[in-house]
Design an enzyme around this catalytic site. Structure first.
Site, PDB file in Angstrom:
ATOM      1  N   THR A 121      -0.981   0.363   4.055  1.00  0.00           N
ATOM      2  CA  THR A 121      -1.408  -0.302   2.851  1.00  0.00           C
ATOM      3  C   THR A 121      -1.249   0.775   1.613  1.00  0.00           C
ATOM      4  O   THR A 121      -1.030   1.819   1.686  1.00  0.00           O
ATOM      5  CB  THR A 121      -2.912  -0.629   2.764  1.00  0.00           C
ATOM      6  OG1 THR A 121      -3.487   0.705   2.756  1.00  0.00           O
ATOM      7  CG2 THR A 121      -3.274  -1.477   4.017  1.00  0.00           C
ATOM      8  N   GLY A 124       1.746   0.627   0.045  1.00  0.00           N
ATOM      9  CA  GLY A 124       3.080   1.057   0.527  1.00  0.00           C
ATOM     10  C   GLY A 124       4.221   1.118  -0.364  1.00  0.00           C
ATOM     11  O   GLY A 124       5.484   1.385   0.071  1.00  0.00           O
ATOM     12  N   THR A 125       4.115   1.009  -1.546  1.00  0.00           N
ATOM     13  CA  THR A 125       4.933   0.819  -2.546  1.00  0.00           C
ATOM     14  C   THR A 125       5.576   2.061  -3.244  1.00  0.00           C
ATOM     15  O   THR A 125       6.928   2.060  -3.797  1.00  0.00           O
ATOM     16  CB  THR A 125       4.726  -0.258  -3.730  1.00  0.00           C
ATOM     17  OG1 THR A 125       3.576   0.282  -4.462  1.00  0.00           O
ATOM     18  CG2 THR A 125       4.371  -1.652  -3.231  1.00  0.00           C
ATOM     19  N   SER A 126       4.863   3.204  -3.084  1.00  0.00           N
ATOM     20  CA  SER A 126       5.361   4.500  -3.831  1.00  0.00           C
ATOM     21  C   SER A 126       4.712   5.533  -2.908  1.00  0.00           C
ATOM     22  O   SER A 126       3.653   5.433  -2.226  1.00  0.00           O
ATOM     23  CB  SER A 126       5.356   4.364  -5.463  1.00  0.00           C
ATOM     24  OG  SER A 126       3.739   4.386  -5.675  1.00  0.00           O
ATOM     25  N   GLY A 127       4.925   6.673  -3.420  1.00  0.00           N
ATOM     26  CA  GLY A 127       4.307   7.901  -2.869  1.00  0.00           C
ATOM     27  C   GLY A 127       4.190   8.106  -1.730  1.00  0.00           C
ATOM     28  O   GLY A 127       4.782   8.054  -0.801  1.00  0.00           O
ATOM     29  N   TYR A 136     -14.052   9.362  -7.488  1.00  0.00           N
ATOM     30  CA  TYR A 136     -12.882   9.411  -6.669  1.00  0.00           C
ATOM     31  C   TYR A 136     -13.326  10.218  -5.464  1.00  0.00           C
ATOM     32  O   TYR A 136     -13.018   9.935  -4.228  1.00  0.00           O
ATOM     33  CB  TYR A 136     -11.709   9.900  -7.188  1.00  0.00           C
ATOM     34  CG  TYR A 136     -10.481  10.083  -6.269  1.00  0.00           C
ATOM     35  CD1 TYR A 136      -9.901   9.191  -6.115  1.00  0.00           C
ATOM     36  CD2 TYR A 136     -10.057  11.586  -5.989  1.00  0.00           C
ATOM     37  CE1 TYR A 136      -8.762   9.218  -5.153  1.00  0.00           C
ATOM     38  CE2 TYR A 136      -9.086  11.613  -5.029  1.00  0.00           C
ATOM     39  CZ  TYR A 136      -8.289  10.410  -4.842  1.00  0.00           C
ATOM     40  OH  TYR A 136      -7.429  10.723  -3.857  1.00  0.00           O
TER      41      TYR A 136
END
Length: 251
Positions: A12, A14-17, A150
């Site tokens: 989850t 998973g688009t960057s970093g 956070y």
């Protein structure tokens, strides 16, 4: 033969970093990977970059219906999951006196509820001997001014990891928490207000000077630790918290 040959993984966020680096490393080790992301354009770009052994499924982990759709896509195509890398999440820099109810709900809905229901809904597909990896943070266990929301959400994930490891041991499912320190990701630089190359270099120098190893970490270094926890190399590791933080939370 890779360490994750023929395994099916869900990553989850998973688009960057860290998420994208981990998805790429899982694929390199032989896995088929589903990645999720909220934004269609970024998700397509990431999935295309990973090649034919990856599928992108758009979804927001803060929305239980989206999680159902993601898990449904995995069930339809593969019918099982061997690895869940619960990475989707984030946090803002907010001083205590400025925290609002909306800030609280946003952080806990994404980081805590999102992880809880991702894991819960994935369980029926999890194979015996599977691996669940929760992405925590050193902020959960060290001084992090203006990051209390956070840090609290990541502390909740560490607690989840211990409890779920005990609950799922009879199924042979291992649950561990992977806690990065400062990592060079777009999200980190955005939260630090670094929006150009010069500002990013300045942040890297400032943050790196406070880390015992002398620099910030790379997403690929977190991904390497994820492979250990996901694969048979970590077969005797459950309920643990693995820090990938250059020593910043340890010394």
């Amino acid at each position: 033969m890779g360490q994750l040959t023929d395994r099916v993984a869900l990553v989850t966020g998973g688009t960057s970093g860290i998420g994208l680096a981990t998805a790429r490393r899982f694929i390199d080790e032989g896995a088929f990977v589903y990645i999720t992301g909220r934004r269609a354009k970024e998700l397509k770009t990431a999935a295309d970059s990973l090649g034919g052994r990856a599928v992108g499924v758009q979804g927001d982990v803060a929305d239980p219906d989206d999680i159902d759709r993601v898990i449904g896509a995995v069930k339809q195509r593969h019918g099982r999951l061997d690895v869940v890398f619960a990475n989707a999440g984030g946090g803002d820099v907010i001083p205590l006196e400025k925290i609002t109810a909306e800030d609280y709900e946003r952080h806990f809905n994404v980081n805590v509820a999102g992880t809880l229901f991702t894991v819960q809904k994935a369980l029926p597909l999890m194979t015996n001997g599977g691996s669940i990896i929760l992405v925590g943070s050193t902020s959960a266990s060290r001084n992090a001014p203006h990051m209390s929301l956070y840090g609290a959400t990541k502390a909740a994930l560490r607690s989840f990891g211990r409890s779920w490891a005990a609950e799922l041991t009879q199924r042979g499912i291992r649950v561990n928490t992977l806690s990065p320190g400062p990592i060079e990701t777009p999200a980190f630089f955005t939260s630090a207000g670094a929006n150009d190359d010069a500002a990013m270099r300045q942040v890297k120098d400032q943050v790196g000077s406070r880390i015992p190893i002398g620099r910030m970490g790379r997403p690929e270094e977190v991904a390497a630790a994820a492979v250990f926890l996901a694969s048979d190399q970590g077969s005797f590791t459950t309920g643990a918290e693995l820090f990938v933080d250059g020593g910043v939370g340890q010394m």
